[in-house]
Design a protein around this motif. Structure first.
Motif, PDB file in Angstrom:
ATOM      1  N   LYS A   2      17.098   5.021 -20.369  1.00  0.00           N
ATOM      2  CA  LYS A   2      15.875   4.289 -20.085  1.00  0.00           C
ATOM      3  C   LYS A   2      16.049   3.416 -18.848  1.00  0.00           C
ATOM      4  CE  LYS A   2      12.590   1.081 -22.160  1.00  0.00           C
ATOM      5  NZ  LYS A   2      12.254   0.271 -23.345  1.00  0.00           N
ATOM      6  N   LYS A   3      15.058   3.438 -17.986  1.00  0.00           N
ATOM      7  CA  LYS A   3      15.086   2.616 -16.783  1.00  0.00           C
ATOM      8  C   LYS A   3      13.837   1.748 -16.750  1.00  0.00           C
ATOM      9  CE  LYS A   3      17.749   5.954 -14.102  1.00  0.00           C
ATOM     10  NZ  LYS A   3      17.998   6.858 -15.231  1.00  0.00           N
ATOM     11  N   LEU A   4      13.976   0.546 -16.159  1.00  0.00           N
ATOM     12  CA  LEU A   4      12.851  -0.386 -16.126  1.00  0.00           C
ATOM     13  C   LEU A   4      11.690   0.158 -15.311  1.00  0.00           C
ATOM     14  CD1 LEU A   4      14.732  -3.795 -15.682  1.00  0.00           C
ATOM     15  CD2 LEU A   4      13.711  -2.876 -17.766  1.00  0.00           C
ATOM     16  N   ILE A   5      11.987   0.850 -14.199  1.00  0.00           N
ATOM     17  CA  ILE A   5      10.948   1.389 -13.316  1.00  0.00           C
ATOM     18  C   ILE A   5      11.029   2.911 -13.350  1.00  0.00           C
ATOM     19  CG2 ILE A   5      10.010   1.403 -10.983  1.00  0.00           C
ATOM     20  CD1 ILE A   5      11.417  -1.231 -10.486  1.00  0.00           C
ATOM     21  N   PRO A   6       9.937   3.599 -13.685  1.00  0.00           N
ATOM     22  CA  PRO A   6       9.962   5.064 -13.718  1.00  0.00           C
ATOM     23  C   PRO A   6      10.242   5.648 -12.336  1.00  0.00           C
ATOM     24  CG  PRO A   6       8.009   4.199 -14.835  1.00  0.00           C
ATOM     25  CD  PRO A   6       8.657   3.049 -14.129  1.00  0.00           C
ATOM     26  N   SER A   7      10.768   6.865 -12.320  1.00  0.00           N
ATOM     27  CA  SER A   7      11.147   7.496 -11.055  1.00  0.00           C
ATOM     28  C   SER A   7       9.926   7.758 -10.175  1.00  0.00           C
ATOM     29  CB  SER A   7      11.878   8.814 -11.322  1.00  0.00           C
ATOM     30  OG  SER A   7      11.054   9.704 -12.068  1.00  0.00           O
ATOM     31  N   TYR A   8       8.765   8.072 -10.777  1.00  0.00           N
ATOM     32  CA  TYR A   8       7.575   8.358  -9.975  1.00  0.00           C
ATOM     33  C   TYR A   8       7.025   7.103  -9.298  1.00  0.00           C
ATOM     34  CZ  TYR A   8       5.135   6.800 -14.218  1.00  0.00           C
ATOM     35  OH  TYR A   8       4.717   6.080 -15.300  1.00  0.00           O
ATOM     36  N   ILE A   9       7.510   5.933  -9.708  1.00  0.00           N
ATOM     37  CA  ILE A   9       7.172   4.686  -9.013  1.00  0.00           C
ATOM     38  C   ILE A   9       8.323   4.254  -8.112  1.00  0.00           C
ATOM     39  CG2 ILE A   9       6.657   2.224  -9.320  1.00  0.00           C
ATOM     40  CD1 ILE A   9       5.196   2.919 -11.860  1.00  0.00           C
ATOM     41  N   ILE A  14      10.761   2.818  -2.870  1.00  0.00           N
ATOM     42  CA  ILE A  14      11.928   2.750  -1.981  1.00  0.00           C
ATOM     43  C   ILE A  14      11.606   3.380  -0.630  1.00  0.00           C
ATOM     44  CG2 ILE A  14      14.308   3.530  -1.651  1.00  0.00           C
ATOM     45  CD1 ILE A  14      14.679   3.399  -4.667  1.00  0.00           C
ATOM     46  N   PHE A  15      10.914   4.516  -0.648  1.00  0.00           N
ATOM     47  CA  PHE A  15      10.550   5.192   0.603  1.00  0.00           C
ATOM     48  C   PHE A  15       9.629   4.311   1.442  1.00  0.00           C
ATOM     49  CE2 PHE A  15       7.787   8.013   3.069  1.00  0.00           C
ATOM     50  CZ  PHE A  15       8.741   8.730   3.787  1.00  0.00           C
ATOM     51  N   ALA A  16       8.655   3.645   0.800  1.00  0.00           N
ATOM     52  CA  ALA A  16       7.727   2.775   1.535  1.00  0.00           C
ATOM     53  C   ALA A  16       8.454   1.588   2.147  1.00  0.00           C
ATOM     54  CB  ALA A  16       6.616   2.299   0.604  1.00  0.00           C
ATOM     55  N   VAL A  17       9.432   1.025   1.424  1.00  0.00           N
ATOM     56  CA  VAL A  17      10.195  -0.117   1.945  1.00  0.00           C
ATOM     57  C   VAL A  17      11.004   0.297   3.173  1.00  0.00           C
ATOM     58  CG1 VAL A  17      12.074  -1.716   1.443  1.00  0.00           C
ATOM     59  CG2 VAL A  17      10.285  -1.350  -0.253  1.00  0.00           C
ATOM     60  N   VAL A  18      11.671   1.446   3.099  1.00  0.00           N
ATOM     61  CA  VAL A  18      12.466   1.927   4.233  1.00  0.00           C
ATOM     62  C   VAL A  18      11.569   2.236   5.424  1.00  0.00           C
ATOM     63  CG1 VAL A  18      13.966   3.786   5.040  1.00  0.00           C
ATOM     64  CG2 VAL A  18      14.301   2.799   2.772  1.00  0.00           C
ATOM     65  N   LEU A  44      13.087  10.175   8.055  1.00  0.00           N
ATOM     66  CA  LEU A  44      12.302   9.851   6.858  1.00  0.00           C
ATOM     67  C   LEU A  44      12.172  11.060   5.938  1.00  0.00           C
ATOM     68  CD1 LEU A  44       9.474   7.646   8.410  1.00  0.00           C
ATOM     69  CD2 LEU A  44      11.372   6.878   6.982  1.00  0.00           C
ATOM     70  N   GLY A  45      12.003  12.244   6.525  1.00  0.00           N
ATOM     71  CA  GLY A  45      11.918  13.446   5.704  1.00  0.00           C
ATOM     72  C   GLY A  45      13.208  13.719   4.953  1.00  0.00           C
ATOM     73  N   VAL A  46      14.342  13.587   5.649  1.00  0.00           N
ATOM     74  CA  VAL A  46      15.646  13.796   5.002  1.00  0.00           C
ATOM     75  C   VAL A  46      15.886  12.728   3.938  1.00  0.00           C
ATOM     76  CG1 VAL A  46      18.144  13.810   5.397  1.00  0.00           C
ATOM     77  CG2 VAL A  46      16.610  14.950   7.017  1.00  0.00           C
ATOM     78  N   PHE A  47      15.510  11.493   4.241  1.00  0.00           N
ATOM     79  CA  PHE A  47      15.702  10.401   3.284  1.00  0.00           C
ATOM     80  C   PHE A  47      14.888  10.642   2.010  1.00  0.00           C
ATOM     81  CE2 PHE A  47      14.532   6.162   1.643  1.00  0.00           C
ATOM     82  CZ  PHE A  47      15.792   5.674   1.364  1.00  0.00           C
ATOM     83  N   LEU A  48      13.633  11.076   2.157  1.00  0.00           N
ATOM     84  CA  LEU A  48      12.797  11.368   0.992  1.00  0.00           C
ATOM     85  C   LEU A  48      13.380  12.515   0.178  1.00  0.00           C
ATOM     86  CD1 LEU A  48      10.212  10.857  -0.611  1.00  0.00           C
ATOM     87  CD2 LEU A  48       9.022  12.407   0.938  1.00  0.00           C
ATOM     88  N   PHE A  49      13.875  13.536   0.870  1.00  0.00           N
ATOM     89  CA  PHE A  49      14.505  14.663   0.175  1.00  0.00           C
ATOM     90  C   PHE A  49      15.709  14.200  -0.632  1.00  0.00           C
ATOM     91  CE2 PHE A  49      17.838  17.918   0.180  1.00  0.00           C
ATOM     92  CZ  PHE A  49      17.196  18.945  -0.515  1.00  0.00           C
TER      93      PHE A  49
END
Length: 311
Positions: A2-9, A14-18, A44-49
């Motif tokens: 269990k994680k506090l923040i779901p992966s879809y959020i 994280i991508f928006a912050v970077v 950014l594309g590689v980072f998102l991947f």
């Protein structure tokens, strides 16, 4: 697990912050950094991947690890995951609240028609903030009311003066804010060359490559329909020619600096006398302060009459 923040959020966050950090630190002018610099978009594309790949790997590892646990360990894990944030040790440290089964320790003796009162302590964060406000108030009182430091009016004036200085510095380095009143004639070769490129891309259809005039007037003579000189030429290009039959406004397509360069290039063609140039149109333009053209003086011959001569 269990994680506090779901992966879809978590992944989009994280991508928006970077991405926001790169836009802040990379000077890309009016365009976003990922458009101005293709390498930024690639990063950014590689980072998102990689973010998505890491989430997939972690999820797979969690599932494999869960199946390796014993029944007792699975039960302990489920109990730990079922605990809410309000019941966590961190939350209890912030609030110093008591559990329901410990309410007897803080129950007051008095009773109001069956309604009892709990003597809970104030949350530590609230108490700390209160004491911090008291300390700030004492320092503020001594500094501004006892020592007589600057007033709010003086602070406002100082900030406005600083802002005016910053605006003036910005205007010095912001040529695209140029207008008819501030435009100056450019004479350096790089600016004239850039003006020539703009002219060849946008103006030759009406004025010919040599500016001798086709649909539009001849730009190489001393005669101008809407006035000559850098200010008038700049304004004509920017705002357009005569209504209904003149040039369209170019301010929507060209930046002020580009209009300045093409206007300077046009004025550099004065007197070039292209072959088969269009006849002059408009009025002759004479710059203010320029010496008037010298005209040939007519020789006056005086007739001398000899009054002593007899016929």
């Amino acid at each position: 697990m269990k994680k506090l923040i779901p992966s879809y959020i978590r992944v989009p966050l994280i991508f928006a912050v970077v991405m926001a950090g790169m836009e802040y630190f990379i000077d890309s002018g009016d365009k976003p950094a990922f458009i101005e610099y293709p390498m930024v978009a690639l990063f950014l594309g590689v980072f998102l991947f990689l973010l998505i790949a890491i989430e997939i790997v972690v999820s797979a590892v969690d599932k494999v690890t869960y199946h390796l646990l014993t029944d007792e360990q699975k039960k302990q894990l489920e109990e730990a995951q079922s605990m809410s944030f309000a019941d966590s040790k961190f939350m209890k440290m912030l609030t110093r609240s008591k559990d329901i089964d410990q309410e007897d320790d803080v129950m007051l003796d008095h009773d109001y028609d069956g309604i009892k009162e709990l003597d809970n302590v104030l949350p530590p964060w609230w108490v700390g903030l209160f004491y911090a406000c008291v300390v700030f108030a004492i320092i503020y009182l001594i500094r501004f009311h006892v020592m007589g430091d600057y007033t709010q009016a003086e602070e406002f004036v100082a900030e406005m003066e600083q802002s005016d200085k910053q605006v003036q510095e910005y205007l010095k380095n912001a040529p695209d804010l140029m207008d008819k009143d501030k435009v100056t004639l450019l004479t350096d070769a790089p600016a004239i060359a850039e003006g020539k490129k703009i002219f060849e891309s946008n103006c030759v259809a009406c004025h010919r490559p040599d500016a001798g005039g086709a649909i539009g007037p001849n730009l190489t003579d001393k005669f101008w329909i809407l006035g000559g000189g850098i200010k008038n030429v700049f304004n004509t290009i920017s705002e357009g020619g005569r209504s209904g039959k003149g040039m369209v406004p170019w301010k929507e397509s060209l930046k002020p600096t580009e209009i300045q360069k093409v206007a300077s290039y046009v004025l550099s063609l004065q007197g070039s006398n292209p072959k088969d140039g269009k006849p002059a149109e408009g009025d002759e333009w004479v710059e203010e302060g320029a010496a008037p053209s010298t005209e040939a003086t007519t020789e006056v011959v005086e007739t001398v009459v000899d009054s002593t001569k007899t016929e």
